[in-house]
Design an enzyme around this catalytic site. Structure first.
Site, PDB file in Angstrom:
ATOM      1  CB  ILE A  31      -1.897   5.323  -0.260  1.00 18.20           C
ATOM      2  CG1 ILE A  31      -3.184   6.237  -0.597  1.00 18.20           C
ATOM      3  CG2 ILE A  31      -2.067   5.326   1.537  1.00 18.20           C
ATOM      4  CD1 ILE A  31      -4.894   5.776   0.150  1.00 18.20           C
ATOM      5  CG  ASP A  56      -2.007   1.500   1.233  1.00 15.67           C
ATOM      6  OD1 ASP A  56      -3.046   0.885   1.913  1.00 15.67           O
ATOM      7  OD2 ASP A  56      -1.763   1.776   0.742  1.00 15.67           O
TER       8      ASP A  56
END
Lengths: 434, 506
Positions: free
Chosen positions: B311, B309
């Site tokens: 992000i 992840d």
């Protein structure tokens, strides 16, 4: 498909997505060879997509008169809050607007409380969410046939829930009967499937018919008796040709008691009536507080863009606009429908008498070589490749009678529609000769 | 009352009045008594709160009576929530959510609500929205309304059905943005992108594709509390925390992963993936190249997936350079088909409300499945159009990323420094919107209980919402994630003052 290597889940490798059915195969043929009056006049005309393009001009007029609505109102300062807003309750102004719009569609005969509105990215997500919330894997949902082919995927794929068809037939115009309901329940019992709910589409897709009040009452009695949930998918409620011919389950419920309310959940969306499927705006309206709370939390996986909510809030709250839009939209759809039915009739093709929706339910039984699914699919294939028309075979809608087809008429211009109907006439004449 | 008058007529005099009132009452009670005795055992009460029920009791009695005439309920109902639904409906007492909820109604604002809650529990970036706002003022008309071909106001292209996993134009724009965010070290292919309405459905959808219910992901902890919902709720995948230690700044240890893998196997569960965040949430540290290689070796050896992840990739501010797993894949010869990246615009572009998430995968089968699943969480068309326009303005994006990084850096420095003055040290971090603060010296006892007591005081007394390490499955008590991006420079002294109120008394 699965090459040797790191394994994926069952879900990723199974075909429960149902996209190998003819319903979707026809779309592929269209994608590869789409009709265009100027550049590809012999291409496939898409009559399998229930999309409403007859009233775009009304939306664009509104846009022209209120451009600020689409740009965060006067001054971009509200942009900050909007860009950060990811509250799963949804914008209050927008919820209120949706509630108002839904009330208007029902001629003010019902009341919708914005606090009971849960927003989702489309009705597809709304239906799936309810399936997750109301049923456990292995449980069953009763659905009258013929039904929207997408349900096979939306209600079952990730949820593991079963669909128990409630079979309807042409002997009474495909109306739902108590007998059919009981038969379906008996069937579920024998398969040891626990029925948790009944999903009704009103007006019906693919039939294009608004369900009558007596039948709605009967259905509510039935679900109360069985102590199960009732999902009323009213996505086409604003597309009933004559507004007083639509009875919402909300009307029936409001006349009844508290306990009956708790089991009723209404699904709506802006994709059909307002012709805005790309915006991804769907809603669950539930009278049950616990369902509302749960659905809201789960809607984290399918929130509506805050920009879109803001953008549409003023438009949907504009009563003058929505009143005019709904009335005009209904008239235009009605005109189209009558035009289609008349032309088909001239070609010797019968349709079910409909009063709603973006499509008609047409019978080509006479043209089948054999009254079976195979016969129907072979005819469908012929229509796709020879007449170059993509229509939806009744078997994809789980219709038990072979030869019925759903024909969409609102997703193209009048000119294209005329071309399509001419092709249909030519095709049937050829078939009858040969 | 109407019964009383005729009775009075029958039984005259004062006695009539008494009897006239007593008899109907008596009759009423007898009726109740009779009905109660004969009512069949009622089903468990529906799980609904008593809202909007104005009905007289009589109506409910009718319903119960009718129920006794029904066929046995064996294969139906009851019309309650499913067990999945019930689990979701249960009130969440996880401090992560409790804190957020408390603050929502009374948020701090320096001018209008100076006594409100300070939102240090929400990883939201408010530092650079003005830059985006400026761009919008100049460009919104073209970017939201215009029909590319006609140059006129139009919604035709927007309104109709779009590909469920996002338009190719947006995928292209997002892929380019990702490349820009990672400072040109790697380029992303738009046909490996599946777009979803936020990173939340991205990670859930990916979980549905990689694991079956009951399977497990190994997750180095502390980790983002939201995953406990996003991955467990509906996909039914277990998250196994693999604890990292403060002694090495919470770095990922392959040895610890190996241990955890074997333990899970012994329990009879199947591990399907390792899930990491990079930059780390909540620590803010970056995974170095060596560890990335170690992770890739590990998942290859076990024949499982790696989910990274990333992000916060564009929200780095330290001296360490961010290395995406994509960069390592490009350079070395690892098997790409097991690697998947989660991304989104909620953090790096500060637009969480617009709902834009990304699954970036090298695995054709995953892409095929995920793109179909994306139908349940598609991005709204007008938002797609707006972002295509914004992201294509690469000059603007470059400027935005630079300025945003600088502001993050400054705010981080200011905040961490301020905490230091209070005797609170933070883990070394180079990215994200938060610092990972060690307040263990202020908790009593040195346990999760003590940590939650401090959290509670901070929230309810000082009105500062921070995220306790236990919500993040941190094995060492006393660590707290403090987000600083909802603050302005002027707010920092207020925050520190309030925190000090609590730490001083401890």
């Amino acid at each position: 498909m699965a090459k040797k290597g790191v394994p994926l889940s069952e879900m990723a490798t199974a075909d429960t997505h149902g996209e190998d059915s003819p319903y979707f195969a026809g779309w592929k043929a269209y994608d590869e060879d789409p009709y265009d009056a100027a550049s590809n006049p012999s291409g496939v005309i898409q009559m399998g997509l229930a999309e409403n393009q007859v009233s775009f001009d009304l939306l664009e007029d509104y846009l022209e008169q209120h451009p600020q609505e689409f740009g965060w109102g006067c001054g971009i300062s509200s942009f900050r809050e909007n860009a950060l807003f990811q509250d799963y309750h949804g914008l209050q102004t927008f919820r209120r607007a949706v509630a108002l719009f839904m009330e208007q569609i029902r001629g003010g005969r019902t009341q919708f409380d914005p606090e009971h509105i849960v927003l989702t990215a489309g009705a597809t997500a709304a239906n799936e969410l309810l399936s997750f919330i109301l049923a456990d894997p292995g449980d069953g949902l009763l659905i009258p046939t013929p039904y929207y082919p997408g349900f096979d995927r939306d209600l079952r794929w990730r949820t593991g829930v079963n669909i128990i068809p409630v079979h309807c037939n042409s002997s009474n115009g495909f109306q739902i009967t108590l007998r059919a309901l009981e038969d379906a329940c008996t069937g579920a019992e024998s398969m040891k499937v626990r029925v948790k709910g009944f999903l009704l589409t009103n007006p019906s897709n693919p039939l294009g018919v608004a369900i009558t009040r007596p039948i709605l009452e009967e259905i509510l009695d039935f679900v109360s008796q069985k102590d199960i949930h009732l999902i009323s998918d009213e996505i086409y409620s604003g597309s009933v040709f004559s507004s007083d011919e639509f009875v919402s389950m909300a009307e029936i419920v409001e006349a009844r008691g508290h306990e009956e309310r708790e089991r009723v959940h209404i699904v709506y969306s802006l994709s059909k009536d307002l012709g805005l499927p790309g915006y991804r705006v769907g809603t669950i309206y539930s009278y049950n507080d616990q369902v509302v709370t749960t659905a809201r939390r789960m809607s984290s996986f399918t929130l509506v863009s805050s920009q879109t909510q803001k953008m549409l809030a003023s438009m949907l709250s504009d009563k003058e606009f929505t009143k005019n839009y709904l009335r005009t939209n209904r008239e235009r759809l009605k005109k189209r429908y009558e035009f289609v039915v008349e032309r088909l009739s001239n070609a010797g093709i019968r349709c079910l008498r409909g009063n709603a929706g973006l499509f008609c339910w047409m019978n080509l039984g006479e043209l089948l070589e054999e009254p079976t699914v195979e016969g129907e699919l072979s005819l469908w294939n012929l229509i796709l490749h020879e007449a170059k028309l993509n229509i939806s075979p009744g078997s994809s809608c789980h219709c038990l009678e072979a030869g019925w087809f759903r024909v969409c008429f609102a997703n193209m211009s009048q000119q294209t529609l005329e071309v399509a109907l001419r092709r249909m006439k030519d095709f049937t004449e050829k078939m009858k000769e040969g | 009352m109407r019964v009383i008058v005729p009775l009075q007529a029958v039984v005259q005099g004062r006695g009539g009045l008494v009897l006239g009132s007593l008899i109907p009452c008596a009759l009423f009670y007898f009726l109740q008594f009779y009905l109660r005795r004969n009512r069949p055992s009622s089903p468990p009460p529906p799980h609904s709160s008593a809202s909007g029920s104005n009905l007289p009791e009589l109506a409910s009695i009718h319903r119960s009576l009718s129920r006794s005439l029904l066929s046995p309920r064996g294969s139906y109902g009851p019309a309650r929530l499913s067990s999945r639904g019930t689990a979701v409906a249960r009130d969440d007492d996880n401090p992560y959510y409790v804190g957020l909820k408390r603050c929502a109604d009374d948020p701090y604002n320096r001018s209008t609500n100076p006594q409100g809650f300070l939102l240090l529990g929400l990883a939201e970036n408010r530092l650079s929205l003005d830059i985006i706002q400026d761009w919008l003022v100049k460009n919104w008309k073209e970017s939201v309304l215009l029909d590319d071909e006609e140059g006129e106001l139009s919604i035709q292209g927007l309104a109709t059905y779009q590909p469920y996993d996002g338009s190719m134009d947006l995928k292209t724009a997002v892929a380019e943005f990702m490349g820009q965010v990672m400072q040109g070290s790697v380029s992303f292919n738009p046909s490996h992108v599946v777009l979803t309405a936020g990173a939340t459905p991205a990670v859930e959808t990916l979980s549905f594709c990689l694991a079956d219910p009951g399977d497990a992901f190994l997750v180095p902890s502390p980790y983002y509390p939201g995953w406990d919902r996003d991955i467990k709720w509906r996909a039914g995948v277990e998250l196994i925390p693999v604890p990292c230690r403060s002694t090495d700044n919470f770095s990922i240890s392959i040895a610890a992963l190996e241990l955890a893998y074997n333990q899970v196997k012994k329990r009879g569960m199947k591990v399907r993936a390792v899930l990491v965040s990079n930059p780390s949430n909540p620590v803010g540290s970056l995974i170095d190249r060596e560890t990335l290689c170690g992770l890739l070796d590990f998942v290859m050896e076990k024949n499982i997936h790696l989910i990274s992840d990333e992000i916060f990739a564009g929200s780095t501010y330290g001296s360490d350079k961010f290395v995406s797993v994509a960069e390592v894949l490009d350079a070395e010869s690892f098997d790409k088909s097991r690697v998947h990246i989660i991304y989104g615009l909620s953090k790096d572009l500060s637009v969480p409300g617009f709902r834009v998430g990304v699954i970036y995968s090298y695995n054709e089968n995953v892409l095929a499945a995920a793109s179909k699943l994306a139908r349940f969480s598609s991005i709204s068309a007008p938002t797609q159009r707006l972002l295509i326009s914004m992201l294509s303005d690469r000059k603007f994006i470059a400027k935005y990323l630079t300025v945003n990084r600088a502001r993050l850096h400054d705010m981080h420095a200011l905040f961490v420094d301020g905490l230091k003055q209070l005797g609170i040290k933070c883990a070394s971090s180079s990215g994200g919107f938060y610092c990972w603060a060690d307040m263990s010296m202020f908790i009593r006892p040195y346990s999760e209980k003590g940590e939650l007591k401090l959290w509670d005081n901070l929230l309810n007394v000082a009105k500062v919402n921070v995220t306790p390490g236990s919500s993040c499955h941190c094995i060492e008590p006393g660590w707290f994630r403090c987000c600083f991006t909802t603050l302005t420079e002027k707010d920092v002294p207020t925050v520190l003052e309030r925190i000090q109120k609590i730490t001083k008394s401890n």
